[in-house]
Design a protein around this motif. Structure first.
Motif, PDB file in Angstrom:
ATOM      1  N   PHE A 102       0.825  -1.203   0.000  1.00 47.91           N
ATOM      2  CA  PHE A 102       0.000   0.000   0.000  1.00 47.91           C
ATOM      3  C   PHE A 102       0.864   1.260   0.000  1.00 47.91           C
ATOM      4  CE2 PHE A 102      -2.662  -3.335   1.872  1.00 47.91           C
ATOM      5  CZ  PHE A 102      -3.711  -3.293   0.968  1.00 47.91           C
ATOM      6  N   HIS A 439      -9.466  -4.208   0.424  1.00 42.78           N
ATOM      7  CA  HIS A 439     -10.035  -3.209  -0.488  1.00 42.78           C
ATOM      8  C   HIS A 439     -10.336  -1.897   0.234  1.00 42.78           C
ATOM      9  CE1 HIS A 439     -10.257  -5.339  -4.270  1.00 42.78           C
ATOM     10  NE2 HIS A 439     -10.645  -6.422  -3.622  1.00 42.78           N
ATOM     11  N   GLU A 442      -7.133  -0.192   0.103  1.00 44.72           N
ATOM     12  CA  GLU A 442      -6.945   0.343  -1.244  1.00 44.72           C
ATOM     13  C   GLU A 442      -7.682   1.679  -1.394  1.00 44.72           C
ATOM     14  OE1 GLU A 442      -5.616  -0.358  -4.366  1.00 44.72           O
ATOM     15  OE2 GLU A 442      -4.235  -1.709  -3.363  1.00 44.72           O
ATOM     16  N   ARG A 445      -5.891   4.409   0.427  1.00 49.11           N
ATOM     17  CA  ARG A 445      -4.674   4.854  -0.257  1.00 49.11           C
ATOM     18  C   ARG A 445      -4.962   6.039  -1.182  1.00 49.11           C
ATOM     19  NH1 ARG A 445      -1.106   0.800  -3.938  1.00 49.11           N
ATOM     20  NH2 ARG A 445      -3.047   0.722  -5.086  1.00 49.11           N
TER      21      ARG A 445
END
Length: 460
Positions: A102, A439, A442, A445
């Motif tokens: 990440f 997720h 994600e 991020r």
């Protein structure tokens, strides 16, 4: 005892070296030119060696610089040689903090008193297993992931605040209640403000909360009351992980947020799969089990499910191809795994645990909730694994399902068998690559611009 260290005789050493070279020259019968080369080498070999080493390091330095992305950035812009390039500074910083899955993102998990979280689980096992238990699952997953979690708050990009507001979601009579949520969250924020400097410096903009119930950050189960009370002022700058999401303007999502799936225990999914018919046959055509009012109760001026579930029951109840049941059954997932179409009508809010249960058990989700925002739309291609039916069209539900059955049903079922879809909708402990928590990270991020640490580093 003393050690007598004798230095070697330098002259003798040199003489011996010269003797060896002379012997090699005398033994070499390659002609005058070859002898001349060796004579030159023996007298100037130090200078020759120095020259080639210097040439090697000099060319390596420039070759390395030409492959550097920072140099490419500079070559595309005319800058003054007397000033440092901001492009060069930022590129080097990003490269340093972009290591790992990440991109070097770090999350600090607050260690709050047990009264904010653990005590609730201790009182009831249901707290960590019901459809609102994403708040518990995400907390546990983050604690177990050493690649993202940091024990040093000074190096954190985000701060996770583990407050379990949904554990006590239902009262003794089963009616949803979140009256305690705002005061519990407010107490947690007060606790952090006094004991840590991180909340105060950003007013919570890099802090993460979970709101895994009907209307998310509004913390009320009834939409009109949720809208009236709104999002607590102290949370309006934070990031909310919430199951509620719609594709239109709504007061309960007017905050930085990530739409997440409701919690379904992975072990319950596996048990249902283990009990599935060995031949894979699905003998139930259209399935729904859950709350359906014969005569909807008017609560706060609204009917449950906006009357959609009642319309389904009245229109298709008792019909041969529809398996509709109003009564609870602990093993109902064993019915889902036998079904072709699973109806997912809205309840008090648009989302439903059936969305996840159906998809991971291979039953085509039939989404009946206008304007719903489904979780992880980039990873889970919902149009390829589900059907969407407008609330007003439930009267035509049978015709719609029959049309799909004779056109693209096999394609949808084939898409549902892709492991990535199932993995993305389930929470695991510890976290696994591609699962629901993965997720969520994600999605976080993409919000790294809210990181106080990174903004400070880039501004230096």
């Amino acid at each position: 005892m003393s050690l007598d260290i004798k230095r070697p005789n330098i002259n003798k050493t040199k003489k011996k070296t010269g003797f060896i070279v002379k012997m090699q020259l005398n033994n070499n019968r390659g002609g005058k030119k070859r002898n001349l080369f060796f004579f030159f080498f023996t007298n100037y070999y130090r200078w020759i060696l120095w020259f080639f080493l210097s040439l090697y390091f000099f060319t390596s330095f420039f070759a390395g610089d030409q492959s550097s992305p920072s140099i490419h950035l500079l070559s595309n812009h005319k800058t003054s040689s007397s000033l440092p390039s901001r492009a060069l500074i930022e590129s080097s910083v990003i490269k340093t903090i972009s290591t790992g899955v990440f991109t070097g993102m770090k999350i600090y998990v607050y260690d709050l008193p047990a009264s904010f979280n653990v005590d609730w689980v201790t009182k009831s096992d249901r707290c960590s297993s019901h459809l609102f238990a994403a708040e518990v699952a995400i907390h546990r997953a983050l604690l177990s992931d050493s690649s993202v979690r940091t024990l040093n708050p000074e190096e954190a990009d985000f701060f996770f605040v583990p407050v379990y507001v949904s554990c006590n979601f239902s009262t003794s009579n089963g009616f949803p209640s979140l009256s305690h949520a705002r005061s519990l969250l407010s107490s947690a924020v007060d606790f952090l403000s006094v004991r840590y400097p991180f909340w105060n410096r950003t007013h919570g903009s890099d802090h993460i909360f979970v709101a895994s119930h009907d209307f998310g950050a509004c913390f009320h189960a009834m939409e009109d009351m949720a809208i009236e009370e709104g999002i607590p002022e102290f949370l309006k700058r934070s990031i909310i992980l919430q199951t509620f999401g719609v594709n239109y303007k709504h007061p309960c999502q007017e905050v930085e947020h990530v739409v997440i799936p409701p919690y379904i225990p992975p072990e319950s999914v596996q048990r249902a799969i283990d009990k599935a018919p060995a031949n894979g046959r699905r003998d139930i055509w259209a399935f729904f089990r859950g709350k359906m009012e014969v005569n909807p109760k008017n609560i706060s001026g609204h009917f449950y499910s906006k009357g959609v579930r009642t319309a389904i029951l009245k229109k298709y109840g008792g019909k041969r191809r529809f398996y509709l049941n109003r009564h609870r059954f602990a093993g109902y997932r064993s019915e889902i795994v036998r079904s072709v179409f699973c109806l997912c009508p809205l309840g008090w809010s648009p989302w439903s645990p059936r969305l996840v249960e159906s998809a991971v058990l291979g039953c085509v989700p039939v989404v009946i909730a206008d304007g719903i925002h489904l979780p992880f739309a980039e990873a889970v291609r919902w149009p390829e694994i589900s059907l969407t039916v407008a609330e007003k069209d439930v009267k035509n539900l049978r015709k719609i399902l029959e049309h799909v059955a004779v056109t693209n049903l096999s394609e949808i079922q084939r898409n549902l068998r892709e492991p990535a879809f199932k993995r993305a909708l389930l929470y695991n402990f510890p976290m696994r690559e591609g699962d629901a928590t993965w997720h969520i990270l994600e999605a976080l991020r993409s919000k790294l611009d809210r990181s106080y640490r990174r903004s400070r580093v880039l501004s230096q």
